[in-house]
Design an enzyme around this catalytic site. Structure first.
Site, PDB file in Angstrom:
ATOM      1  N   HIS A 182      10.597 -14.480  36.157  1.00 16.24           N
ATOM      2  CA  HIS A 182      11.182 -13.755  35.290  1.00 16.24           C
ATOM      3  C   HIS A 182      11.500 -14.265  34.284  1.00 16.24           C
ATOM      4  CE1 HIS A 182       9.388  -9.915  37.021  1.00 16.24           C
ATOM      5  NE2 HIS A 182       9.765 -10.088  38.213  1.00 16.24           N
ATOM      6  N   ASP A 218      11.159 -12.918  27.530  1.00 13.96           N
ATOM      7  CA  ASP A 218       9.919 -12.004  27.463  1.00 13.96           C
ATOM      8  C   ASP A 218       9.672 -11.642  25.981  1.00 13.96           C
ATOM      9  OD1 ASP A 218       9.888 -11.826  30.117  1.00 13.96           O
ATOM     10  OD2 ASP A 218      10.545  -9.697  30.325  1.00 13.96           O
TER      11      ASP A 218
END
Length: 377
Positions: free
Chosen positions: A127, A156
């Site tokens: 992540h 991200d």
């Protein structure tokens, strides 16, 4: 056709999470026709799914050969396609870049992953926090006690979605000039490392200590930090330049000669404590009255309820409301071809027939897909 500088650009998005939808939102907000391929099935739309706004959805059963062929036909008419699966997934589906580029040699094929298509970590799960951890970014952000994830803005969205959108558009420009498409390997770890360029330069020049809250821009300096006010709210101070620093001292009423040593790192902790004591004597609103719109380099620290109501954001219409949900407006702004939110977040398969028809599929072909069980509706 969408409104904005990317009007006429045709993009296929394979549904994913995080940076993929955000990239699709950015392209759609600027006018691209973004068609999202969703897995066939029941799927509701929610106005709160902000990063899904502005596309059309086609629901396909990607285990059905007819659905795979449909995807390839859509790619034949697309300028770009992007996906966010682990390496090898699209190849196993029969939708990898080698197959797609044979069908459309001008296609720009974007691949969004955390670790990239190659390397020891390529097939491992991860992540945002993990991707920025190996770049030095996470180590540099936080308190003296521990690194703190900066939401998922750096990996991200900053290192991933923005670099993918940039890469896709660069690839399309090249394809239009040369007739040749290509594959964009967009790794969030690569993008996060790129975002750290200035700080690696600072370190190389001796301007950056490799520890948290010890530097000019990481909260180490008393003149570049956040401070709590009398009402428990916070303000941000960024008075780096000497003239701005002098104004800070004037606005706070500080005349302690110790503050003359602005760039003495050894004095920063003591000066921070003294400045914190001064700031704590007034409320956030009182400091706004004193410092707003001055060259102190000041702004109140606002929560997500207050930010859309700030006068500057209201004046610029930085936030808009769609479907009862307050959300950021399209950015950046264009003088001649302004972007706009093209529509609300779609339900899965909401535009099966409409989108396929617009992309060149006949009514009979769409009916055949439905009969074959490849299409949602």
């Amino acid at each position: 056709m969408g409104k904005g500088p990317l009007s006429g650009l045709k993009v296929i998005e394979f549904a994913g999470i995080g940076p993929g939808p955000f990239c699709g939102m950015l392209l759609s907000d600027l006018g691209a026709d973004v068609v999202r391929i969703d897995r066939k099935g029941q799927g509701r739309s929610s106005p709160a799914d902000i990063t899904s706004r502005g596309r059309r959805s086609i629901g396909l059963d990607l285990k059905n050969p007819a659905a795979i062929e449909t995807c390839l036909k859509l790619m034949e008419g697309a300028d770009a396609v992007f996906e966010g699966f682990r390496p090898g997934v699209m190849e196993r589906l029969g939708l990898g870049p080698e197959v797609a580029l044979k069908r459309n040699p001008k296609l720009v094929y974007g691949r969004m992953t955390g670790w990239g298509q190659t390397g020891p970590y390529a097939n491992a799960a991860g992540h945002d926090m993990n991707y920025i951890a190996i770049t030095g970014a996470l180590h540099a952000i936080g308190t003296g006690d521990k690194p703190i994830p900066p939401l998922n803005l750096v990996g991200d969205f900053g290192g991933g979605a923005l670099y993918l959108a940039f890469g896709l558009l660069a690839g399309v420009l090249n394809a239009r000039a040369t007739g040749e498409g290509q594959v964009i390997d967009c790794a969030m770890s690569d993008g996060a490392a790129s975002l750290m360029a200035m700080f690696y330069g600072f370190k190389a020049s001796g301007m950056w200590k490799d520890e948290r809250r010890a530097n000019l821009l990481d909260g180490g300096a008393h003149f570049y930090d956040t401070y709590q006010c009398a009402d428990g709210k916070w303000i941000s101070i960024g008075s780096i330049e000497p003239q701005f620093y002098a104004l800070l001292l004037e606005k706070t009423g500080i005349n302690d000669p110790a503050f003359a040593a602005q760039m003495d790192r050894g004095a920063w902790n003591d000066l921070r404590d003294k400045l914190a004591h001064v700031i704590a004597q007034k409320t956030q609103a009182e400091w706004c009255e004193i410092m707003d719109a001055t060259d102190v380099c000041f702004a109140p620290v606002l929560d997500l309820d207050a930010a859309p109501k700030h006068p500057h954001n209201v004046a610029r219409q930085t936030f808009v409301e769609l479907g009862g949900v307050v959300q950021p407006a399209p950015a950046p702004r264009f003088s001649a071809t302004p972007g706009e939110i093209q529509g609300p977040p779609p339900a899965i398969g909401a535009h099966d027939r409409e989108a396929l028809s617009d992309w060149g599929f006949s009514t009979a072909a769409i009916d055949e897909l439905k009969a074959a069980g490849a299409l949602a509706g």
